[in-house]
Write a protein that holds these residues in place. Structure first.
Motif, short mmCIF file in Angstrom:
data_model
loop_
_atom_site.label_atom_id
_atom_site.label_comp_id
_atom_site.label_asym_id
_atom_site.label_seq_id
_atom_site.Cartn_x
_atom_site.Cartn_y
_atom_site.Cartn_z
N SER A 81 2.39 1.80 -3.51
CA SER A 81 1.66 2.16 -4.32
C SER A 81 1.38 3.71 -4.16
O SER A 81 1.34 4.56 -5.18
CB SER A 81 0.27 1.48 -4.34
N LYS A 82 1.19 4.20 -3.05
CA LYS A 82 1.11 5.55 -2.76
C LYS A 82 2.35 6.39 -3.24
O LYS A 82 2.21 7.62 -3.69
CB LYS A 82 0.57 5.78 -1.17
N LEU A 83 3.22 5.89 -2.88
CA LEU A 83 4.70 6.54 -3.17
C LEU A 83 5.02 6.79 -4.64
O LEU A 83 5.21 7.85 -5.12
CB LEU A 83 5.74 5.89 -2.49
N THR A 126 2.42 6.67 -6.93
CA THR A 126 1.66 7.68 -7.46
C THR A 126 1.96 9.03 -7.04
O THR A 126 1.75 10.05 -8.08
CB THR A 126 0.12 7.46 -6.91
N ALA A 127 2.65 9.26 -6.00
CA ALA A 127 2.74 10.69 -5.43
C ALA A 127 4.08 11.06 -6.37
O ALA A 127 4.31 12.11 -6.97
CB ALA A 127 3.20 10.69 -3.99
N ARG A 142 0.84 -1.13 0.00
CA ARG A 142 -0.04 -0.13 -0.07
C ARG A 142 0.90 1.25 0.04
O ARG A 142 0.52 2.30 -0.72
CB ARG A 142 -0.93 -0.15 0.92
N ARG A 143 1.92 1.23 0.88
CA ARG A 143 2.74 2.47 0.90
C ARG A 143 3.57 2.54 -0.37
O ARG A 143 3.90 3.80 -0.87
CB ARG A 143 3.71 2.37 1.90
#
Length: 262
Positions: free
Chosen positions: A202-204, A206-207, A199-200
């Motif tokens: 994927s967020k990273l 995207t960011a 999850r982290r």
């Protein structure tokens, strides 16, 4: 080690480009990997000890950082002494154990070899900041920016993984599910950490993509990476240590090329 700690070091080597430290440690290790003798390893280790004070580490930090090397090297030597190839006079022989002149010589060579290879690598990389290393890889070696920045982001996440593991352990203890079944508990925490990591990540990703890290074209860098005279001198010192160690082993007849014909 924080970025502030890396910048605060005052040693002559501490402020050099990480690529020069990588090259110097590789040049020292290469000949020692190709041979197994006490002369080349001993000469290299002696020369390294003369240069260690210039690395920017205090003696307390030096011992704290390198104690695994000082533990692993003697253990490796003991194993070679007990189970190494026997030759010459045999002192102890029992089942698979056989201590002889040949195994003791190999044990000494292995001890010095491990120290000569591991100590400069540990000492040099303690003063390396990951961001500076990424700058050097991308700007000087021209490695793909996406690969370098992804690796840097992953390295920066290691500390968060450790914090997540501790938080998961404390949370399970608070719920009373961490008192028994260590193997089952470890498997459950590992799976939970894997989910958090995905999850982290994927967020990273995207960011980073939203900030243009994946855009085509030439990148600009906040800090320019330089490879100056000091860096060239460090690489030259690493090469000189290798040359002197090899010459000493060849001239004394101790050179033992491990990849040669048996």
């Amino acid at each position: 080690m924080t970025l502030l700690d890396a910048r605060a070091r005052t040693g002559a080597v501490a402020g050099l480009n990480p690529l020069s430290k990588l090259a110097a440690s590789a040049l020292i290790a290469l000949p020692l990997i190709l041979t197994l003798d006490a002369v080349s390893a001993g000469v290299a280790l002696a020369l390294e000890c003369l240069l260690l004070p210039f690395a920017g580490l205090g003696w307390r930090e030096f011992w704290v950082r390198t104690w695994p090397v000082w533990v692993a090297a003697p253990l490796t030597a003991v194993t070679i002494a007990l189970y190494g190839e026997a030759s010459g006079r045999v002192y102890v022989e029992w089942l698979l154990l056989r201590v002889s002149d040949g195994s003791l010589e190999l044990a000494l060579a292995t001890l010095l070899r491990v120290l000569a290879i591991a100590l400069p690598s540990v000492v040099l990389f303690v003063t390396v900041d990951p961001t500076d290393l990424a700058d050097g890889l991308a700007q000087i070696l021209r490695l793909p920016a996406r690969f370098v920045l992804g690796a840097l982001a992953g390295l920066r996440m290691v500390g968060l993984f450790l914090d997540d593991w501790r938080a998961l352990e404390l949370a399970r203890r608070a719920r009373g599910v961490a008192d028994r079944g260590r193997i089952r508990r470890f498997a459950g925490m590992a799976f939970a950490l894997l989910v958090l990591s995905i999850r982290r990540g994927s967020k990273l990703a995207t960011a980073m993509e939203a900030r243009g890290f994946g855009a085509p074209g030439r990148r600009t860098w906040a800090r320019e990476s330089h490879f100056g005279a000091g860096d060239i001198a460090l690489v030259a010192v690493g090469a000189a240590i290798s040359v002197v160690a090899v010459l000493a082993a060849v001239l004394t007849g101790a050179w033992n090329f491990i990849l040669g014909p048996s």
